[in-house]
Design a protein around this motif. Sequence first.
Motif, short mmCIF file in Angstrom:
data_model
loop_
_atom_site.label_atom_id
_atom_site.label_comp_id
_atom_site.label_asym_id
_atom_site.label_seq_id
_atom_site.Cartn_x
_atom_site.Cartn_y
_atom_site.Cartn_z
N GLU A 121 0.85 -1.22 0.00
CA GLU A 121 0.00 0.00 0.00
C GLU A 121 0.87 1.25 0.00
OE1 GLU A 121 -3.53 2.04 2.72
OE2 GLU A 121 -2.83 0.00 3.15
N GLU A 122 1.97 1.22 0.76
CA GLU A 122 2.88 2.37 0.80
C GLU A 122 3.57 2.56 -0.54
OE1 GLU A 122 3.24 4.52 3.20
OE2 GLU A 122 1.72 3.49 4.42
N LYS B 8 1.16 4.18 -2.91
CA LYS B 8 1.01 5.61 -2.60
C LYS B 8 2.17 6.40 -3.18
CE LYS B 8 -1.78 5.35 1.59
NZ LYS B 8 -1.82 5.63 3.03
N LYS B 9 3.37 5.82 -3.03
CA LYS B 9 4.57 6.50 -3.53
C LYS B 9 4.50 6.65 -5.07
CE LYS B 9 8.64 8.27 -2.87
NZ LYS B 9 8.80 9.52 -2.13
N SER C 227 1.77 6.76 -6.83
CA SER C 227 0.72 7.75 -7.13
C SER C 227 1.28 9.16 -7.03
CB SER C 227 -0.44 7.57 -6.16
OG SER C 227 -1.42 8.56 -6.37
N GLU C 228 2.13 9.40 -6.05
CA GLU C 228 2.74 10.72 -5.89
C GLU C 228 3.65 11.03 -7.08
OE1 GLU C 228 4.71 10.67 -2.15
OE2 GLU C 228 2.84 10.70 -0.96
N GLU D 181 -4.13 2.44 -6.71
CA GLU D 181 -3.52 3.52 -5.90
C GLU D 181 -4.17 3.64 -4.51
OE1 GLU D 181 -3.80 7.04 -8.25
OE2 GLU D 181 -2.05 6.54 -9.48
N ASN D 182 -5.45 3.31 -4.42
CA ASN D 182 -6.13 3.39 -3.10
C ASN D 182 -5.92 2.15 -2.25
OD1 ASN D 182 -7.18 5.93 -3.67
ND2 ASN D 182 -9.02 5.07 -4.67
N GLU E 60 11.23 3.60 0.94
CA GLU E 60 10.25 3.30 2.00
C GLU E 60 10.95 2.85 3.28
OE1 GLU E 60 6.35 0.43 2.80
OE2 GLU E 60 7.49 0.29 0.91
#
Length: 387
Positions: free
Chosen positions: A2-3, A6-7, A9-10, A37-38, A66
Amino acid sequence: MEEIMKKLSELRKESKLSQEKFSEKLGVTRETLSNWENGKVIPSSKNLEAICNLLGVTLEEISKEEKSENNNTNNTNDNKRKSLTDELKTNLKEDLKSDLKEDLKIDIKEDIKTDIKADIKEDLKTDLKADIKEDLKTDLQQNLKTDLKTHLKDLSINLRKDLKEEQDKSSKERKIRNIKKARKIILTILICISFVYIGYSAYKFNVLTQIGKKVSKYENLDNYYCEMKTYNNDFLKEKEEIWYKNNKYKIENYTYNDIGQLTMKVVTIMNLDYNFQITYTNGNTEKAREIANKDRYENGRYMYSMFPEVIQNNFKRKLGNSLKINLLKTQKIKNRNIYSLKINSLVMELDSELYIPIFYTSGEMDSNNRKYYNVKLNCVKDKDLII
Protein backbone atom coordinates in the motif's frame (compact mmCIF):
# COMPACT_ATOMS: atom_id res chain seq x y z
CA MET A 1 2.46 -2.74 -0.91
CA GLU A 2 0.00 0.00 0.00
CA GLU A 3 2.88 2.37 0.80
CA ILE A 4 4.57 1.54 -2.51
CA MET A 5 1.37 2.33 -4.42
CA LYS A 6 1.01 5.61 -2.60
CA LYS A 7 4.57 6.50 -3.53
CA LEU A 8 3.92 5.64 -7.22
CA SER A 9 0.72 7.75 -7.13
CA GLU A 10 2.74 10.72 -5.89
CA LEU A 11 5.31 10.22 -8.69
CA ARG A 12 2.45 10.15 -11.24
CA LYS A 13 1.12 13.42 -9.91
CA GLU A 14 4.60 14.97 -9.96
CA SER A 15 4.84 13.92 -13.62
CA LYS A 16 1.52 15.79 -14.21
CA LEU A 17 -0.22 12.73 -15.57
CA SER A 18 -3.92 12.22 -14.89
CA GLN A 19 -5.34 8.84 -14.07
CA GLU A 20 -7.06 8.71 -17.47
CA LYS A 21 -3.89 9.38 -19.51
CA PHE A 22 -1.76 7.12 -17.31
CA SER A 23 -4.32 4.28 -17.48
CA GLU A 24 -4.41 4.58 -21.32
CA LYS A 25 -0.61 4.19 -21.47
CA LEU A 26 -0.84 1.12 -19.22
CA GLY A 27 -3.76 -0.28 -21.24
CA VAL A 28 -6.14 -0.50 -18.23
CA THR A 29 -9.24 1.40 -17.17
CA ARG A 30 -9.13 4.47 -14.94
CA GLU A 31 -11.15 2.61 -12.25
CA THR A 32 -8.56 -0.17 -12.14
CA LEU A 33 -5.74 2.34 -11.67
CA SER A 34 -7.71 4.13 -8.94
CA ASN A 35 -8.25 0.84 -7.06
CA TRP A 36 -4.51 0.10 -7.25
CA GLU A 37 -3.52 3.52 -5.90
CA ASN A 38 -6.13 3.39 -3.10
CA GLY A 39 -4.95 -0.07 -2.00
CA LYS A 40 -8.27 -1.72 -2.76
CA VAL A 41 -6.72 -4.07 -5.30
CA ILE A 42 -3.09 -5.24 -5.52
CA PRO A 43 -1.66 -5.07 -9.07
CA SER A 44 0.19 -7.98 -10.54
CA SER A 45 3.97 -7.93 -10.67
CA LYS A 46 3.81 -7.38 -14.42
CA ASN A 47 1.53 -4.32 -14.08
CA LEU A 48 3.63 -3.03 -11.20
CA GLU A 49 6.76 -3.26 -13.34
CA ALA A 50 4.98 -1.41 -16.19
CA ILE A 51 3.97 1.43 -13.85
CA CYS A 52 7.58 1.81 -12.64
CA ASN A 53 8.89 1.87 -16.25
CA LEU A 54 6.43 4.63 -17.26
CA LEU A 55 7.45 6.71 -14.22
CA GLY A 56 11.16 6.11 -14.85
CA VAL A 57 11.92 4.32 -11.56
CA THR A 58 12.58 0.77 -10.39
CA LEU A 59 10.75 -1.20 -7.77
CA GLU A 60 13.96 -1.58 -5.76
CA GLU A 61 14.41 2.20 -5.52
CA ILE A 62 10.84 2.64 -4.28
CA SER A 63 11.37 -0.12 -1.65
CA LYS A 64 14.67 1.43 -0.47
CA GLU A 65 13.06 4.85 -0.04
CA GLU A 66 10.25 3.30 2.00
CA LYS A 67 12.71 1.45 4.26
CA SER A 68 14.77 4.62 4.70
CA GLU A 69 11.71 6.57 5.74
CA ASN A 70 10.73 3.81 8.22
CA ASN A 71 14.25 3.81 9.67
CA ASN A 72 14.18 7.58 10.04
CA THR A 73 10.81 7.33 11.78
CA ASN A 74 12.14 4.62 14.10
CA ASN A 75 15.27 6.63 14.88
CA THR A 76 13.14 9.67 15.64
CA ASN A 77 10.96 7.58 17.98
CA ASP A 78 14.07 6.12 19.67
CA ASN A 79 15.51 9.58 20.22
CA LYS A 80 12.21 10.79 21.67
CA ARG A 81 12.02 7.73 23.96
CA LYS A 82 15.62 8.25 25.14
CA SER A 83 14.97 11.96 25.77
CA LEU A 84 11.84 11.13 27.79
CA THR A 85 13.73 8.45 29.75
CA ASP A 86 16.55 10.91 30.59
CA GLU A 87 14.02 13.52 31.65
CA LEU A 88 12.18 10.98 33.85
CA LYS A 89 15.47 9.87 35.41
CA THR A 90 16.41 13.49 36.14
CA ASN A 91 12.99 14.22 37.71
CA LEU A 92 13.10 10.99 39.72
CA LYS A 93 16.60 11.82 41.04
CA GLU A 94 15.42 15.30 42.08
CA ASP A 95 12.35 13.84 43.85
CA LEU A 96 14.47 11.19 45.63
CA LYS A 97 16.99 13.83 46.71
CA SER A 98 14.17 15.98 48.10
CA ASP A 99 12.59 13.02 49.97
CA LEU A 100 15.97 11.90 51.37
CA LYS A 101 16.69 15.46 52.57
CA GLU A 102 13.37 15.58 54.41
CA ASP A 103 13.92 12.12 55.97
CA LEU A 104 17.47 13.07 57.04
CA LYS A 105 16.17 16.32 58.56
CA ILE A 106 13.59 14.38 60.60
CA ASP A 107 16.18 11.78 61.73
CA ILE A 108 18.68 14.49 62.70
CA LYS A 109 15.98 16.37 64.64
CA GLU A 110 15.02 13.19 66.53
CA ASP A 111 18.69 12.46 67.36
CA ILE A 112 19.19 16.03 68.59
CA LYS A 113 16.00 15.80 70.70
CA THR A 114 17.18 12.51 72.25
CA ASP A 115 20.61 13.95 73.09
CA ILE A 116 19.09 17.10 74.58
CA LYS A 117 16.65 15.05 76.71
CA ALA A 118 19.51 12.89 78.03
CA ASP A 119 21.57 15.98 78.92
CA ILE A 120 18.57 17.62 80.63
CA LYS A 121 17.92 14.46 82.68
CA GLU A 122 21.51 14.33 83.89
CA ASP A 123 21.46 18.04 84.79
CA LEU A 124 18.14 17.63 86.64
CA LYS A 125 19.48 14.65 88.61
CA THR A 126 22.52 16.63 89.71
CA ASP A 127 20.42 19.69 90.64
CA LEU A 128 17.84 17.58 92.52
CA LYS A 129 20.53 15.82 94.56
CA ALA A 130 21.97 19.18 95.62
CA ASP A 131 18.50 20.57 96.42
CA ILE A 132 17.57 17.51 98.50
CA LYS A 133 20.78 17.80 100.54
CA GLU A 134 20.09 21.49 101.21
CA ASP A 135 16.46 20.75 102.15
CA LEU A 136 17.56 18.06 104.61
CA LYS A 137 20.06 20.42 106.23
CA THR A 138 17.45 23.16 106.46
CA ASP A 139 14.80 20.84 107.98
CA LEU A 140 17.27 19.53 110.56
CA GLN A 141 18.33 23.05 111.55
CA GLN A 142 14.71 24.23 111.81
CA ASN A 143 13.74 21.26 114.02
CA LEU A 144 16.73 21.82 116.30
CA LYS A 145 16.02 25.55 116.57
CA THR A 146 12.39 24.92 117.44
CA ASP A 147 13.28 22.37 120.14
CA LEU A 148 15.94 24.63 121.65
CA LYS A 149 13.58 27.61 121.68
CA THR A 150 10.92 25.56 123.44
CA HIS A 151 13.40 24.27 126.06
CA LEU A 152 14.89 27.71 126.61
CA LYS A 153 11.46 29.26 126.96
CA ASP A 154 10.45 26.70 129.60
CA LEU A 155 13.78 27.17 131.32
CA SER A 156 13.34 30.93 131.37
CA ILE A 157 9.90 30.61 132.96
CA ASN A 158 11.18 28.21 135.60
CA LEU A 159 14.17 30.42 136.40
CA ARG A 160 11.93 33.45 136.88
CA LYS A 161 9.75 31.53 139.28
CA ASP A 162 12.80 30.34 141.20
CA LEU A 163 14.17 33.84 141.34
CA LYS A 164 10.91 35.17 142.76
CA GLU A 165 10.80 32.47 145.42
CA GLU A 166 14.43 33.08 146.40
CA GLN A 167 13.66 36.74 147.10
CA ASP A 168 12.01 35.61 150.36
CA LYS A 169 15.24 34.11 151.61
CA SER A 170 17.51 35.98 153.91
CA SER A 171 20.63 36.31 151.81
CA LYS A 172 20.29 38.11 148.51
CA GLU A 173 23.78 37.19 147.45
CA ARG A 174 23.09 33.55 148.12
CA LYS A 175 20.02 33.78 145.96
CA ILE A 176 21.97 35.25 143.07
CA ARG A 177 24.72 32.67 143.45
CA ASN A 178 22.27 29.79 143.47
CA ILE A 179 20.44 31.14 140.45
CA LYS A 180 23.67 31.51 138.48
CA LYS A 181 24.73 28.03 139.46
CA ALA A 182 21.32 26.66 138.45
CA ARG A 183 21.54 28.42 135.12
CA LYS A 184 24.93 26.91 134.40
CA ILE A 185 23.75 23.46 135.38
CA ILE A 186 20.57 23.69 133.31
CA LEU A 187 22.41 25.15 130.36
CA THR A 188 24.96 22.34 130.56
CA ILE A 189 22.18 19.77 130.76
CA LEU A 190 20.38 21.33 127.78
CA ILE A 191 23.57 21.34 125.74
CA CYS A 192 24.20 17.68 126.60
CA ILE A 193 20.63 16.75 125.78
CA SER A 194 20.85 18.60 122.47
CA PHE A 195 24.07 16.85 121.51
CA VAL A 196 22.61 13.47 122.45
CA TYR A 197 19.40 14.21 120.52
CA ILE A 198 21.29 15.39 117.44
CA GLY A 199 23.72 12.49 117.59
CA TYR A 200 21.01 9.88 118.01
CA SER A 201 18.92 11.38 115.21
CA ALA A 202 21.95 11.44 112.92
CA TYR A 203 22.71 7.82 113.86
CA LYS A 204 19.14 6.74 113.10
CA PHE A 205 19.10 8.66 109.83
CA ASN A 206 22.39 7.06 108.76
CA VAL A 207 21.15 3.55 109.64
CA LEU A 208 17.85 4.05 107.81
CA THR A 209 19.64 5.47 104.77
CA GLN A 210 21.82 2.37 104.61
CA ILE A 211 18.75 0.14 104.98
CA GLY A 212 16.97 1.94 102.15
CA LYS A 213 19.98 1.61 99.83
CA LYS A 214 20.50 -2.08 100.56
CA VAL A 215 16.82 -3.00 100.33
CA SER A 216 16.61 -1.31 96.92
CA LYS A 217 18.82 -4.04 95.39
CA TYR A 218 15.78 -6.36 95.52
CA GLU A 219 13.96 -4.11 93.05
CA ASN A 220 15.71 -5.86 90.13
CA LEU A 221 16.41 -9.61 90.45
CA ASP A 222 16.83 -12.53 88.07
CA ASN A 223 15.89 -15.47 90.30
CA TYR A 224 14.11 -15.71 93.66
CA TYR A 225 11.42 -17.39 95.76
CA CYS A 226 9.27 -15.41 98.22
CA GLU A 227 6.61 -16.58 100.68
CA MET A 228 4.37 -14.08 102.52
CA LYS A 229 1.96 -15.16 105.26
CA THR A 230 -0.65 -12.89 106.84
CA TYR A 231 -2.10 -13.83 110.24
CA ASN A 232 -5.23 -12.53 111.95
CA ASN A 233 -6.03 -13.55 115.54
CA ASP A 234 -3.36 -16.29 115.37
CA PHE A 235 -5.06 -17.84 112.29
CA LEU A 236 -3.47 -17.87 108.84
CA LYS A 237 -5.55 -15.45 106.75
CA GLU A 238 -3.63 -15.26 103.46
CA LYS A 239 -0.55 -16.81 101.92
CA GLU A 240 1.23 -15.84 98.73
CA GLU A 241 4.14 -17.69 97.12
CA ILE A 242 6.20 -16.24 94.27
CA TRP A 243 8.62 -18.10 91.98
CA TYR A 244 10.50 -15.91 89.51
CA LYS A 245 13.17 -16.67 86.90
CA ASN A 246 14.15 -14.96 83.65
CA ASN A 247 10.95 -12.92 83.11
CA LYS A 248 8.65 -15.80 84.09
CA TYR A 249 6.44 -15.96 87.19
CA LYS A 250 4.42 -18.52 89.03
CA ILE A 251 2.31 -16.90 91.75
CA GLU A 252 0.10 -18.90 94.12
CA ASN A 253 -2.44 -17.11 96.34
CA TYR A 254 -4.24 -18.93 99.17
CA THR A 255 -7.20 -17.45 101.08
CA TYR A 256 -8.38 -18.85 104.43
CA ASN A 257 -11.50 -18.28 106.53
CA ASP A 258 -11.61 -17.00 110.12
CA ILE A 259 -10.63 -20.38 111.56
CA GLY A 260 -7.74 -21.01 109.17
CA GLN A 261 -9.44 -23.28 106.60
CA LEU A 262 -8.49 -22.89 102.92
CA THR A 263 -11.32 -21.35 100.89
CA MET A 264 -9.67 -20.36 97.63
CA LYS A 265 -6.51 -21.11 95.66
CA VAL A 266 -5.49 -18.98 92.70
CA VAL A 267 -2.44 -19.84 90.58
CA THR A 268 -1.15 -17.39 87.98
CA ILE A 269 1.45 -18.17 85.30
CA MET A 270 3.08 -15.16 83.60
CA ASN A 271 5.52 -14.77 80.71
CA LEU A 272 6.69 -11.17 80.40
CA ASP A 273 8.54 -11.79 77.10
CA TYR A 274 5.27 -12.75 75.37
CA ASN A 275 3.06 -10.52 77.60
CA PHE A 276 0.45 -13.10 78.60
CA GLN A 277 -0.84 -14.71 81.80
CA ILE A 278 -3.01 -17.72 82.60
CA THR A 279 -4.97 -17.93 85.87
CA TYR A 280 -6.25 -21.10 87.56
CA THR A 281 -8.90 -20.48 90.23
CA ASN A 282 -9.60 -23.56 92.36
CA GLY A 283 -8.37 -25.69 89.45
CA ASN A 284 -10.50 -23.93 86.78
CA THR A 285 -8.53 -22.41 83.91
CA GLU A 286 -9.26 -18.92 82.64
CA LYS A 287 -8.49 -17.83 79.08
CA ALA A 288 -4.97 -16.47 78.51
CA ARG A 289 -4.84 -12.66 78.43
CA GLU A 290 -2.41 -9.76 78.43
CA ILE A 291 -0.65 -8.87 81.70
CA ALA A 292 -2.35 -5.98 83.48
CA ASN A 293 -0.05 -3.40 85.10
CA LYS A 294 2.99 -5.04 83.49
CA ASP A 295 5.47 -2.49 84.90
CA ARG A 296 4.87 -3.87 88.39
CA TYR A 297 6.30 -7.26 87.34
CA GLU A 298 9.19 -6.37 85.02
CA ASN A 299 12.77 -7.25 86.07
CA GLY A 300 11.48 -9.28 89.03
CA ARG A 301 10.09 -6.11 90.71
CA TYR A 302 6.90 -7.76 92.01
CA MET A 303 8.41 -9.06 95.28
CA TYR A 304 9.94 -5.64 96.02
CA SER A 305 6.52 -4.01 95.54
CA MET A 306 5.12 -6.30 98.27
CA PHE A 307 7.68 -5.11 100.84
CA PRO A 308 6.48 -2.55 103.44
CA GLU A 309 6.15 0.78 101.66
CA VAL A 310 8.23 2.58 104.26
CA ILE A 311 11.43 0.79 103.15
CA GLN A 312 10.86 1.18 99.40
CA ASN A 313 13.48 3.93 98.88
CA ASN A 314 11.82 6.12 101.54
CA PHE A 315 14.57 5.77 104.17
CA LYS A 316 17.18 7.29 101.92
CA ARG A 317 14.93 10.21 100.93
CA LYS A 318 12.95 11.25 104.02
CA LEU A 319 14.63 12.62 107.13
CA GLY A 320 11.19 12.69 108.80
CA ASN A 321 11.14 8.89 109.10
CA SER A 322 14.28 8.88 111.26
CA LEU A 323 12.81 11.53 113.57
CA LYS A 324 9.62 9.46 114.01
CA ILE A 325 11.47 6.32 115.09
CA ASN A 326 11.08 5.59 118.81
CA LEU A 327 12.81 2.20 118.68
CA LEU A 328 15.91 1.12 116.81
CA LYS A 329 17.90 -1.83 118.04
CA THR A 330 19.80 -4.88 116.86
CA GLN A 331 19.20 -8.27 118.41
CA LYS A 332 20.19 -11.86 117.72
CA ILE A 333 17.40 -14.40 117.08
CA LYS A 334 18.23 -17.97 116.04
CA ASN A 335 21.78 -17.05 115.04
CA ARG A 336 20.53 -14.17 112.89
CA ASN A 337 21.20 -10.49 113.53
CA ILE A 338 17.85 -8.69 113.36
CA TYR A 339 17.05 -4.98 113.06
CA SER A 340 13.93 -4.12 115.07
CA LEU A 341 12.27 -0.86 114.01
CA LYS A 342 9.26 1.05 115.27
CA ILE A 343 8.04 4.13 113.42
CA ASN A 344 4.87 5.49 114.99
CA SER A 345 2.50 2.47 114.86
CA LEU A 346 4.63 0.52 112.37
CA VAL A 347 6.62 -2.42 113.77
CA MET A 348 9.10 -4.23 111.52
CA GLU A 349 12.02 -6.64 111.66
CA LEU A 350 14.79 -6.87 109.02
CA ASP A 351 17.66 -9.30 108.51
CA SER A 352 20.69 -7.07 109.21
CA GLU A 353 22.86 -8.94 106.71
CA LEU A 354 20.51 -9.52 103.78
CA TYR A 355 18.15 -6.61 104.60
CA ILE A 356 15.12 -8.73 103.74
CA PRO A 357 11.88 -8.09 105.74
CA ILE A 358 11.07 -10.86 108.21
CA PHE A 359 8.12 -9.44 110.13
CA TYR A 360 5.75 -6.53 109.56
CA THR A 361 2.67 -5.17 111.32
CA SER A 362 0.89 -1.85 111.45
CA GLY A 363 0.31 -2.14 115.23
CA GLU A 364 2.10 -3.51 118.31
CA MET A 365 4.20 -6.68 118.23
CA ASP A 366 1.21 -8.69 119.51
CA SER A 367 -1.17 -7.11 116.97
CA ASN A 368 -3.90 -9.25 115.43
CA ASN A 369 -2.71 -8.48 111.89
CA ARG A 370 0.85 -9.65 111.20
CA LYS A 371 2.81 -10.45 108.06
CA TYR A 372 5.84 -12.75 107.78
CA TYR A 373 8.31 -12.95 104.90
CA ASN A 374 10.53 -15.82 103.77
CA VAL A 375 12.85 -14.99 100.85
CA LYS A 376 15.41 -17.19 99.05
CA LEU A 377 17.61 -16.01 96.20
CA ASN A 378 18.89 -17.92 93.13
CA CYS A 379 17.05 -21.10 94.02
CA VAL A 380 14.26 -21.32 91.38
CA LYS A 381 14.52 -23.95 88.62
CA ASP A 382 12.54 -24.18 85.39
CA LYS A 383 10.39 -27.00 86.76
CA ASP A 384 9.26 -24.75 89.65
CA LEU A 385 7.52 -22.46 87.15
CA ILE A 386 5.23 -25.23 85.89
CA ILE A 387 1.92 -26.19 87.50
